[in-house]
Motif scaffolding. Sequence first.
Motif, PDB file in Angstrom:
ATOM      1  N   GLN A  28     -15.862  58.156  62.083  1.00 59.99           N
ATOM      2  CA  GLN A  28     -15.878  59.402  62.869  1.00 59.99           C
ATOM      3  C   GLN A  28     -14.484  60.006  62.978  1.00 59.99           C
ATOM      4  O   GLN A  28     -14.330  61.223  62.974  1.00 59.99           O
ATOM      5  N   THR A  29     -13.473  59.144  63.086  1.00 58.78           N
ATOM      6  CA  THR A  29     -12.097  59.657  63.186  1.00 58.78           C
ATOM      7  C   THR A  29     -11.674  60.289  61.864  1.00 58.78           C
ATOM      8  O   THR A  29     -11.048  61.355  61.852  1.00 58.78           O
ATOM      9  N   ALA A  45     -13.678  61.669  59.769  1.00 61.80           N
ATOM     10  CA  ALA A  45     -14.418  62.948  59.706  1.00 61.80           C
ATOM     11  C   ALA A  45     -13.730  64.005  60.561  1.00 61.80           C
ATOM     12  O   ALA A  45     -13.620  65.171  60.154  1.00 61.80           O
ATOM     13  N   ALA A  46     -13.251  63.604  61.738  1.00 65.10           N
ATOM     14  CA  ALA A  46     -12.574  64.553  62.627  1.00 65.10           C
ATOM     15  C   ALA A  46     -11.252  65.025  62.024  1.00 65.10           C
ATOM     16  O   ALA A  46     -10.891  66.199  62.133  1.00 65.10           O
ATOM     17  N   ALA A  97     -11.961  67.450  59.188  1.00 66.45           N
ATOM     18  CA  ALA A  97     -12.416  68.750  59.702  1.00 66.45           C
ATOM     19  C   ALA A  97     -11.308  69.481  60.457  1.00 66.45           C
ATOM     20  O   ALA A  97     -11.523  70.602  60.938  1.00 66.45           O
ATOM     21  N   LYS A 140     -10.061  68.631  63.289  1.00 70.30           N
ATOM     22  CA  LYS A 140     -10.300  68.615  64.735  1.00 70.30           C
ATOM     23  C   LYS A 140      -9.514  67.531  65.450  1.00 70.30           C
ATOM     24  O   LYS A 140      -9.535  67.443  66.669  1.00 70.30           O
ATOM     25  N   TYR A 141      -8.875  66.699  64.684  1.00 72.13           N
ATOM     26  CA  TYR A 141      -8.006  65.674  65.276  1.00 72.13           C
ATOM     27  C   TYR A 141      -6.798  65.490  64.366  1.00 72.13           C
ATOM     28  O   TYR A 141      -6.941  65.349  63.150  1.00 72.13           O
ATOM     29  N   SER A 142      -5.618  65.521  64.982  1.00 73.78           N
ATOM     30  CA  SER A 142      -4.389  65.286  64.221  1.00 73.78           C
ATOM     31  C   SER A 142      -4.014  63.822  64.342  1.00 73.78           C
ATOM     32  O   SER A 142      -3.774  63.342  65.454  1.00 73.78           O
ATOM     33  N   PRO A 143      -3.949  63.111  63.217  1.00 72.37           N
ATOM     34  CA  PRO A 143      -3.661  61.672  63.301  1.00 72.37           C
ATOM     35  C   PRO A 143      -2.210  61.415  63.673  1.00 72.37           C
ATOM     36  O   PRO A 143      -1.357  62.304  63.561  1.00 72.37           O
ATOM     37  N   SER A 144      -1.936  60.184  64.066  1.00 69.80           N
ATOM     38  CA  SER A 144      -0.549  59.795  64.329  1.00 69.80           C
ATOM     39  C   SER A 144       0.202  59.803  63.002  1.00 69.80           C
ATOM     40  O   SER A 144      -0.416  59.757  61.919  1.00 69.80           O
ATOM     41  N   ALA A 174      -0.740  56.782  60.952  1.00 71.26           N
ATOM     42  CA  ALA A 174      -2.041  56.892  60.279  1.00 71.26           C
ATOM     43  C   ALA A 174      -1.940  57.853  59.094  1.00 71.26           C
ATOM     44  O   ALA A 174      -2.545  57.616  58.039  1.00 71.26           O
TER      45      ALA A 174
END
Lengths: 78, 143
Positions: free
Chosen positions: A34-35, A37-38, A41, A43-47, A50
């Motif tokens: 899910q992360t 996928a986010a 998309a 919708k989430y900026s990784p560290s 990561a």
Amino acid sequence: MMQGSISNRIRTLRFMNGEMSQAELGQRIGLTRQTIAAIEAGKYSPSLEAAFRIAQVFNVALGEVFQWDVKTNPLKAS
Amino acid sequence: MSYREKIAWLSLIAMAVAYGPYFGFVGRGPGSWEPLPHLHPLGLFAMVSIVRMLILGVGYLYLRLGSPREERQPLDERDRAIEHRSITAAYYVLMAGMILVGCFMPFSSAGWTIVNATIFWIVASEVVHYSVVVASYRVQASS
């Protein structure tokens, strides 16, 4: 402050690496499907860590995975 | 829907089912509860807590058996960020409630009214916690 957004080429890079699944990529870098996928998309900026791990999986530079798209201010531009 | 979002929904439902009727009942007024040792309200609260635990227990079991193992992975950085955000929001609600209960209610209320107000703010902070978790996963859901 500079305005912008982060885009990425993870979907393309997964395709170019034998249609690697989101779950497999996540498993290799310690994130859930899910992360991934986010992140894909936008919708989430990784560290940063990561992000480097993702680049390492695809064996490319960080800048080939993530791009910073600067948004120009129309008021300042004119 | 991710496994953690399902757990958050389960927690919200358990709280609504258990504490909704409880606060609906105690909110009507002090009633005719005996003054000491307060066994009636204590028993009611114990019953509500047992109902909540039962819902959570059965729900956890159902979700665990119904979810594939790969969905039940340990927390990753996004899960931790969501958890951090939700706990921070819940903390502010709890602090505001405790200030209200501890500093202002002693001037106007007593006994189980204050106890129930304390329980209410604890439940409210939990509701905020799980609501922020659900909202965060919803916003970040890719499809």
